[in-house]
Motif scaffolding. Structure first.
Motif, short mmCIF file in Angstrom:
data_model
loop_
_atom_site.label_atom_id
_atom_site.label_comp_id
_atom_site.label_asym_id
_atom_site.label_seq_id
_atom_site.Cartn_x
_atom_site.Cartn_y
_atom_site.Cartn_z
N ARG A 243 -7.26 -12.66 -1.81
CA ARG A 243 -8.23 -13.82 -1.38
C ARG A 243 -9.10 -13.25 -0.57
N LYS A 244 -8.93 -11.99 -0.03
CA LYS A 244 -9.94 -11.39 0.90
C LYS A 244 -11.08 -10.73 0.08
N ILE A 245 -10.82 -10.27 -0.99
CA ILE A 245 -11.61 -9.37 -1.67
C ILE A 245 -12.43 -10.16 -2.91
N LYS A 246 -11.83 -11.38 -3.30
CA LYS A 246 -12.22 -11.64 -4.71
C LYS A 246 -13.85 -12.07 -4.70
N ASP A 247 -14.24 -12.39 -3.58
CA ASP A 247 -15.76 -12.77 -3.65
C ASP A 247 -16.61 -11.42 -3.32
N LYS A 248 -16.06 -10.14 -3.08
CA LYS A 248 -16.58 -8.95 -2.95
C LYS A 248 -16.70 -8.10 -4.04
N GLU B 1 -9.73 -3.56 6.11
CA GLU B 1 -8.61 -2.93 6.83
C GLU B 1 -7.36 -3.31 5.82
N GLU B 2 -7.37 -4.38 5.31
CA GLU B 2 -6.22 -5.01 4.33
C GLU B 2 -6.16 -4.12 3.21
N LEU B 3 -7.26 -4.02 2.67
CA LEU B 3 -7.40 -3.20 1.21
C LEU B 3 -6.90 -1.68 1.46
N LEU B 4 -7.52 -1.24 2.69
CA LEU B 4 -7.25 0.13 2.86
C LEU B 4 -5.89 0.39 3.08
N GLN B 5 -5.21 -0.62 3.60
CA GLN B 5 -3.66 -0.45 3.91
C GLN B 5 -2.77 -0.45 2.62
N LEU B 6 -3.32 -1.43 1.74
CA LEU B 6 -2.68 -1.56 0.44
C LEU B 6 -3.18 -0.09 -0.48
N TYR B 7 -4.18 0.28 -0.27
CA TYR B 7 -4.50 1.49 -0.89
C TYR B 7 -3.57 2.53 -0.69
N PHE B 8 -3.28 2.78 0.79
CA PHE B 8 -2.43 3.76 1.13
C PHE B 8 -0.93 3.52 0.54
N ASP B 9 -0.50 2.28 0.78
CA ASP B 9 0.64 1.69 0.30
C ASP B 9 1.04 2.12 -1.09
N ALA B 10 -0.15 1.70 -1.87
CA ALA B 10 0.03 2.38 -3.36
C ALA B 10 -0.15 3.74 -3.71
N HIS B 11 -0.67 4.56 -2.97
CA HIS B 11 -0.35 5.99 -3.07
C HIS B 11 0.84 6.39 -2.65
N ALA B 12 1.27 5.91 -1.60
CA ALA B 12 2.70 6.25 -1.10
C ALA B 12 3.59 6.03 -2.22
N PHE B 13 3.67 4.62 -2.89
CA PHE B 13 4.50 4.27 -3.96
C PHE B 13 4.54 5.43 -5.23
N LEU B 14 3.21 5.59 -5.56
CA LEU B 14 3.17 6.54 -6.60
C LEU B 14 3.64 7.93 -6.27
N ARG B 15 3.30 8.44 -4.99
CA ARG B 15 3.90 9.71 -4.47
C ARG B 15 5.38 9.69 -4.48
N ILE B 16 6.06 8.66 -4.06
CA ILE B 16 7.64 8.42 -4.19
C ILE B 16 7.90 8.55 -5.65
N ALA B 17 7.58 7.75 -6.28
CA ALA B 17 7.70 7.75 -7.91
C ALA B 17 7.71 9.01 -8.50
N GLU B 18 7.31 10.08 -8.15
CA GLU B 18 7.34 11.29 -8.68
C GLU B 18 8.51 11.81 -8.57
N PHE B 19 9.16 11.54 -7.69
CA PHE B 19 10.63 11.94 -7.60
C PHE B 19 11.74 11.14 -8.16
N TYR B 20 11.44 10.16 -8.60
CA TYR B 20 12.40 9.05 -9.38
C TYR B 20 13.46 9.97 -10.26
N ASP B 21 14.48 9.83 -9.88
CA ASP B 21 15.57 10.24 -11.09
C ASP B 21 16.69 9.69 -10.82
N GLU B 22 18.03 10.14 -11.25
CA GLU B 22 19.39 9.33 -11.13
C GLU B 22 19.71 9.10 -9.61
N ARG B 23 19.25 9.63 -8.64
CA ARG B 23 19.42 9.45 -7.35
C ARG B 23 18.64 8.24 -6.74
N TYR B 24 18.02 7.36 -7.61
CA TYR B 24 17.16 6.44 -7.54
C TYR B 24 17.58 4.96 -8.01
#
Length: 779
Positions: free
Chosen positions: A404-409, A471-494
């Protein structure tokens, strides 16, 4: 004996020559990846005369030091008439703005590599080439200079002489430190019961480069018993740095006090306590922008003087001392503290700085295994903290709100956010009528969208810092990075699951078994000592904290006189969820019987706020003569301190403090002597039934058949042990503990009791309590 110094060309050059502003404004995390790709592209496109990634190492003696200076050259070009050292730099600046005076550090790196390569290969002259690659346009600009070996030698040793000042300072300090360690004696007249045994075990573990799991009850003096042998081991060359890792601020203070005691007894030892960036930052918003922060502007012009000043004048560097020197020299306190840590002997900090893949201290742990010692205090907390560090989650509502914040930008970013929202909607449908759904496989479908979001967001974020939605997009950007960083460890313990949360919906990568990743993190050092008053059962903790069969374990008995503790179990009450409503009056009456036995201060711990407030209502109505205070959810630091201040040793009337088991007041607080006369614990501490606890249960049922124990029973009993442990804190303390729940008399729970809980008094009727308390208090 020569003092050995090992340093990379890059670190040598950057440390001596750094200058200018500290600027951590958004630059784009994938720019580093693009830079690596640009390097590879240039290297591959070169002809057969080009050798990429050439390792160089120069070992030599100079001014009483044995130096090893090493690094990796981006490329070596063997021309017919010339050897060229190629140093590749990526940039987002227009190439016409870059000339040979653009960045002296770039030339310094190239010249150092050139000197080492020429020395190794007996060359009289060599060329240095800076190759600038423009990331957006992929244009290339090359600047080349020719040097004689003598010119490079002079430059190299001028640089080294500036570094040498620091090297001599460190050498002098290490000699002083090691001499003080040699003559250092245990700072107390006598060892307490079990204390020497623990200290010897810690020392032996460090020498053997193993890990130790130690249950050491309150009163043994865990901190001094782990710090003292670690310091002794440092004096003998077994480690270069001690990391004292904690979960809470209060335990960091205990560590500071311990090093202070040793320093008062003749030890010369430098420690620093690291404080989170958002807490130590002088500005309202912790954004290192030189245009808005006077501490960031020119930070690198002043920081080396600041480091030298603090190292010359301080040994025990606390948060307050960091702030004082940071203000004096006008430098960023957080970055300043990280730089100081390089030069100190010990670092006191949160678990995250050693273990969390998103924030651990790369300056120490990215170069492979170090000769570090990890002292992990209150190690029982690391199990859930480990799960938290290695897990990641995303919320559906965030994608919609940012869209909603970014659609016009930016229509491209908005389009990707729509795709992410649609992906989450598909997952939500899988829940059907339930509140959650456990995925069969890893949610790889979302990874591509998140990578697209990151790529598309970078340029916009770099250029639109003052635009609404940034600020909202920046936070989501970092959250997406963190999610992908953790995804690198995904195995049977997840496990990946989706869950409805109020009016929102989340996708989580949940690490239900952090043992492997914690074990790998511990390998960044030589030894880890895991210690706590409550590591019960100890093999469970060794298992879930990543220990191995050949790691050392030890359980020490309490050093306190058993006669000073009156332990009673009310086994005629069930606090199970289905029975709670019928237990309120009974529990209020039991509390009254205990607290009227002797005027004083008491704590009552409950499994939940709801249970606590229900009992408080009845207790207030029936027993209005007592002073009551209660824990509130989300208390500020000031409110917590005020709560604890009520527990005065010179009480005039009885005070009853109501709190939640496993919360801020059930562990890590020290109410010695008359500040606490007793504790009443309602229930066996089982964590609330929830999806994640059930996931842990099912996983360990498959692994070892102990799902309920690993998920519910052992964590719950540790909370009980912590709560009960508030009562007897010193040799002179005397107090009462009442456990309320019929399950405490089950053999499965009794097996988890510490030795000092036997024999306990079984209470079948509350009317029996005055008899036992009268006998105990009047002994």
């Amino acid at each position: 004996m020569e003092h050995e110094i090992r340093v990379s060309v890059r670190n040598l050059v950057e440390f001596v020559m750094r200058s200018g502003d500290l600027d951590t404004r958004f630059m784009g995390k994938s720019r580093a990846l693009e830079g690596t790709k640009a390097h590879q592209k240039l290297q591959k496109s070169s002809d057969e005369n080009y050798t990429p990634e050439v390792t160089v190492k120069h070992q030599f003696e100079y001014e009483g030091f044995k130096f090893t200076i090493e690094g990796r050259v981006d490329g070596v070009i063997e021309d017919v008439e010339d050897i060229i050292i190629d140093e590749i730099k990526t940039t987002t600046k227009e190439l016409k703005l870059i000339d040979e005076n653009y960045n002296p550090i770039h030339w310094a790196q190239g010249k150092c590599y050139g000197y080492i390569y020429a020395t190794q290969n007996n060359l009289d002259k060599i060329s240095i080439q800076l190759t600038y690659f423009q990331l957006d346009t992929e244009e290339i600009k090359r600047i080349k200079k020719d040097y004689s070996i003598e010119e490079l030698r002079q430059f190299f040793y001028q640089l080294l002489d500036k570094y040498l000042y620091w090297a001599k300072f460190v050498k002098g300090w290490v000699n002083k430190r090691n001499n003080s360690i040699l003559s250092l004696e245990f700072p107390f007249k006598n060892y307490r019961k079990g204390q020497r045994k623990l200290a010897v075990a810690v020392y032996k573990t460090i020498v053997d480069e193993k890990n130790l799991f130690a249950q050491a009850p309150t009163g043994i003096g865990k901190t001094i018993s782990t710090v003292f042998p670690s310091v002794k081991a440092m004096g003998e060359g077994y480690t270069s740095k001690i990391f004292y890792l904690t979960a809470k601020t209060i335990t960091r203070q205990v560590a500071e006090e311990t090093f202070c005691i040793l320093n008062d007894n003749g030890l010369k030892f430098k420690t620093i306590t690291l404080t989170a960036k958002d807490k130590i930052c002088f500005k309202e918003e912790s954004n290192c922008n030189p245009e808005k922060c006077e501490y960031a502007k020119g930070h690198f012009d002043r920081v080396n003087d600041a480091i030298l000043d603090i190292l010359k004048n301080e040994n025990l560097i606390t948060r307050e001392i960091v702030e004082r020197y940071a203000k004096k020299h006008r430098v960023c306190p957080f970055e300043f503290s990280l730089d100081i840590a390089i030069w100190t002997d010990g670092v006191i900090c949160d678990y995250n700085y050693a273990f969390d893949p998103r924030v651990y201290l790369r300056r120490f742990f990215d170069e492979g295994d170090g000769d570090y010692i990890f002292l992990v205090d209150e190690a029982h907390n690391l199990v859930d903290r480990g799960r938290e560090m290695f897990s990641a989650e995303l919320y559906k509502k965030t994608f919609l709100d940012v869209r909603r914040k970014i659609k016009d930008k930016n229509k491209y970013i908005a389009k990707i956010l729509s795709k992410l929202n649609s992906y989450m909607l598909k997952l939500k449908k899988k829940c059907d009528n339930k509140d959650y759904y456990i995925l069969d496989d890893e949610p790889e479908g979302i990874y591509g969208y998140l990578r697209q979001l990151i790529t598309e967001s970078e340029d916009w974020l770099a250029k639109n810092q003052d635009v609404d939605g940034y600020e909202e997009l920046l936070q989501l950007y970092f959250d997406a990075h963190a999610f992908l960083r953790i995804a690198e460890f995904y195995d049977e313990r997840y496990v990946a699951y989706v869950e409805k949360v109020n009016k929102d919906f989340k996708l989580k990568l949940f690490c239900h078994d952090p043992s492997y990743l914690l074990g790998e993190a511990v390998k960044r050092g030589n030894s880890a000592i895991f210690f706590s008053a409550t590591l019960t059962p100890i093999k469970y903790f060794r298992d879930v904290l990543g220990g191995k069969e050949d790691d050392h374990i030890m359980r020490l008995p309490s050093p306190f006189d058993r006669k000073n503790l009156c332990l009673m179990i009310a086994s005629n009450i069930s606090t199970r969820y289905k029975d709670r409503e019928n237990s309120y009056l009974n529990i209020a009456e039991y509390i009254n019987e205990v607290v009227k036995g002797k005027s004083g201060n008491y704590m009552v711990f409950f499994p939940s706020y709801k249970y606590m407030t229900s009992v408080i209502e009845i207790f207030k109505e029936r027993y209005p003569n007592f002073s009551l205070i209660e824990q509130a959810p989300s208390m500020t630091e000031e409110e917590r301190e005020e709560f604890l201040r009520q527990f005065k040793p010179d009480y005039k009337e009885t005070l009853v403090g109501f709190a939640v088991l496993g919360g801020i007041f059930s562990e890590g607080i020290d109410l010695k002597g008359e500040r606490l006369s007793g504790a009443i614990i309602v229930g066996v501490g089982l964590p609330q039934l929830c999806l994640e606890r059930d996931i842990i249960r099912d996983y360990f049922n498959d692994v070892n058949g102990k799902g309920f124990q690993y998920s519910y029973m052992y964590p719950g009993m540790n909370k009980v042990l912590q709560g009960a442990g508030r009562v007897i804190r010193s040799e002179k303390d005397k107090g009462v503990v009442l456990l309320i729940d019929d399950r405490f008399c089950y053999s499965s729970y009794e097996r988890l009791f510490p030795r000092e809980w036997f024999p306990y008094i079984g209470i079948k009727n509350k009317k029996d309590i005055p008899y036992y308390l009268n006998k105990f208090w009047n002994r």
